[in-house]
Design a protein around this motif. Sequence first.
Motif, short mmCIF file in Angstrom:
data_model
loop_
_atom_site.label_atom_id
_atom_site.label_comp_id
_atom_site.label_asym_id
_atom_site.label_seq_id
_atom_site.Cartn_x
_atom_site.Cartn_y
_atom_site.Cartn_z
N VAL A 250 85.32 16.74 -17.44
CA VAL A 250 84.79 16.66 -16.19
C VAL A 250 84.18 14.81 -16.03
O VAL A 250 83.71 14.32 -17.49
N ILE A 251 84.14 14.41 -14.54
CA ILE A 251 83.37 13.20 -14.68
C ILE A 251 83.30 12.91 -13.61
O ILE A 251 82.76 13.41 -12.97
N ASN A 252 81.97 12.18 -13.63
CA ASN A 252 80.39 11.80 -13.12
C ASN A 252 81.10 10.95 -11.74
O ASN A 252 80.79 10.12 -12.45
N CYS A 253 81.35 11.34 -10.55
CA CYS A 253 81.76 10.66 -9.52
C CYS A 253 80.55 10.03 -8.71
O CYS A 253 81.18 8.98 -7.57
N THR A 254 79.50 10.19 -8.96
CA THR A 254 78.53 9.11 -8.53
C THR A 254 78.60 8.11 -8.24
O THR A 254 77.89 7.33 -6.24
N GLY A 255 79.63 7.45 -8.79
CA GLY A 255 79.55 6.15 -8.15
C GLY A 255 80.59 5.68 -7.45
O GLY A 255 81.57 4.77 -7.29
N GLN A 256 81.23 7.12 -7.25
CA GLN A 256 82.85 6.61 -6.75
C GLN A 256 83.05 6.10 -5.44
O GLN A 256 81.82 6.68 -4.41
N LYS A 257 83.04 5.58 -4.81
CA LYS A 257 83.45 4.14 -3.98
C LYS A 257 84.31 4.42 -3.16
O LYS A 257 83.58 4.51 -1.75
N ASP A 258 85.60 4.92 -3.13
CA ASP A 258 86.48 4.79 -2.28
C ASP A 258 86.40 7.00 -2.72
O ASP A 258 87.20 6.64 -3.07
N LEU A 259 86.87 6.88 -0.82
CA LEU A 259 86.62 8.40 -0.56
C LEU A 259 88.05 8.40 -0.26
O LEU A 259 88.46 7.66 0.89
N ALA A 260 88.66 9.32 -0.17
CA ALA A 260 90.05 10.14 0.20
C ALA A 260 89.93 10.47 1.92
O ALA A 260 88.61 10.23 2.48
N GLU A 261 91.29 10.70 2.28
CA GLU A 261 91.88 10.95 3.68
C GLU A 261 90.40 11.87 4.48
O GLU A 261 90.63 12.94 3.57
N LYS A 262 89.99 11.85 5.45
CA LYS A 262 89.15 13.27 5.10
C LYS A 262 89.99 14.70 6.02
O LYS A 262 91.40 14.37 6.28
N LEU A 263 89.73 15.31 5.18
CA LEU A 263 90.42 16.64 5.12
C LEU A 263 90.69 17.22 7.04
O LEU A 263 89.07 17.25 7.23
N LYS A 264 91.09 18.00 7.42
CA LYS A 264 91.43 18.06 8.65
C LYS A 264 91.69 19.49 8.56
O LYS A 264 92.43 20.39 7.86
N PRO A 265 90.80 20.38 9.39
CA PRO A 265 90.71 22.02 8.89
C PRO A 265 92.14 22.42 10.40
O PRO A 265 92.65 22.11 10.99
N ALA A 266 92.56 23.38 9.42
CA ALA A 266 93.68 23.97 9.92
C ALA A 266 93.38 25.01 11.16
O ALA A 266 94.49 25.38 11.95
N VAL A 267 92.23 25.58 11.31
CA VAL A 267 91.53 26.21 12.84
C VAL A 267 90.25 25.80 13.31
O VAL A 267 89.89 25.47 12.14
N ILE A 268 90.04 25.96 14.38
CA ILE A 268 88.56 25.44 15.41
C ILE A 268 88.81 25.99 15.54
O ILE A 268 89.67 26.47 16.77
N THR A 269 87.28 26.43 15.74
CA THR A 269 87.21 27.94 16.63
C THR A 269 86.93 27.26 18.23
O THR A 269 86.74 26.73 18.67
N GLU A 270 86.59 28.93 18.56
CA GLU A 270 86.55 28.28 20.11
C GLU A 270 84.89 27.93 20.15
O GLU A 270 84.37 28.99 19.08
N THR A 271 84.22 27.52 21.10
CA THR A 271 82.61 27.16 21.30
C THR A 271 82.39 28.39 21.33
O THR A 271 82.11 29.43 21.95
N VAL A 272 80.78 28.39 20.53
CA VAL A 272 79.77 29.23 21.58
C VAL A 272 78.66 28.36 22.06
O VAL A 272 78.88 27.53 22.83
N VAL A 273 77.33 29.18 22.83
CA VAL A 273 77.00 28.86 23.60
C VAL A 273 75.86 27.35 22.83
O VAL A 273 75.92 26.05 24.72
#
Length: 344
Positions: free
Chosen positions: A16-39
């Motif tokens: 386990v490494i405390n990565c509070t100081g992590q500066k460079d985040l990876a590419e954003k995860l893409k969802p497999a599904v996006i739901t239909e919109t609600v009102v």
Amino acid sequence: MKNIHYILALSVLPFVINCTGQKDLAEKLKPAVITETVVHDTDDPAIWINPQDASKSIIIGTDKDTDGGLYAFDLNGKIINKVLGLKRPNNVDLEYGFMLNGKKTDIAAVTERETNKVKLYTLPELKEIGEISVFDRESERGPMGISLYKNPQTEEIFVIVGRKSGPAEGYLWQYKLIEKDGPITGEVVRKFGKYSGLKEIESIAVDDEMGYIYYSDEQFGVHKYYADPDKGNEELSVFGKGDFKSDVEGISIYPASKGKGYILVSNQQNDTFNVYLREDQSKGRIAEIPVSTLESDGSEVTNVNLGPKFPKGVFVAMSNGRVFHFYDWRMVEKAIKSAVKSTK
């Protein structure tokens, strides 16, 4: 967080490494599904596992407004059922096997802020089967966060409810669900929980197997208590302090194996999820995972195999745009492992 069983989905990392100081985040995860919109405005999801066919499980989620609703989606994000006309429904959670009229019934519980009630529904039908008036005789009511806890020994089911604002001590109330001449209601069994006073408490999650309640004190950290009221009201720990850009939000618990796994907490204004070890939060944040969801309030996860699209489970997060995003857990797992490895 509710699962009807646990699977050996992955090995908990041996370091386990405390990565509070992590500066460079990876590419954003893409969802497999996006739901239909609600009102109006999505807020919080829960996952119901179909016991006959897990690939036909459903995601339920709230649409938060004065004329809001509770929606059910299939795993392709299609709306398959809904309950409309709710008065600002906020958060939702579910539990399996409440004994109702002599039959085990899966139930969902929803906070209805403008009526100061918790509404109860059957799953998967979403038929109303009761309600609880909450925070009675308090000056500050407005229920927001909710989670259900089933005692593994007694099988009693409890509802833990938070509110828009409240006192420094006793911010959360816990109700035992009881059947009373047909409809379900609840009786108060304890009042507990510290509050920093900085903003509000919304997200609540219960780990049934481990017996813990976690809740987000939005600009402070995550509090941890025993879920069983008989074990007392002592605060066990606070974690995540200093790890968030602003609000500490949705909490999801992923069991990797018995007693081990991950706790994911929404870093709302950073559009990321901070990750902690389920077995030991004192190790600190082990990863920060960027996601495509925007300003995520609520989230949920399961480790159950839901079929070819989600064989190791699904991570569901609310996003701006009146939708929920469904992420393949394999992608989330990969991102966590990569983040930890990069900080070696």
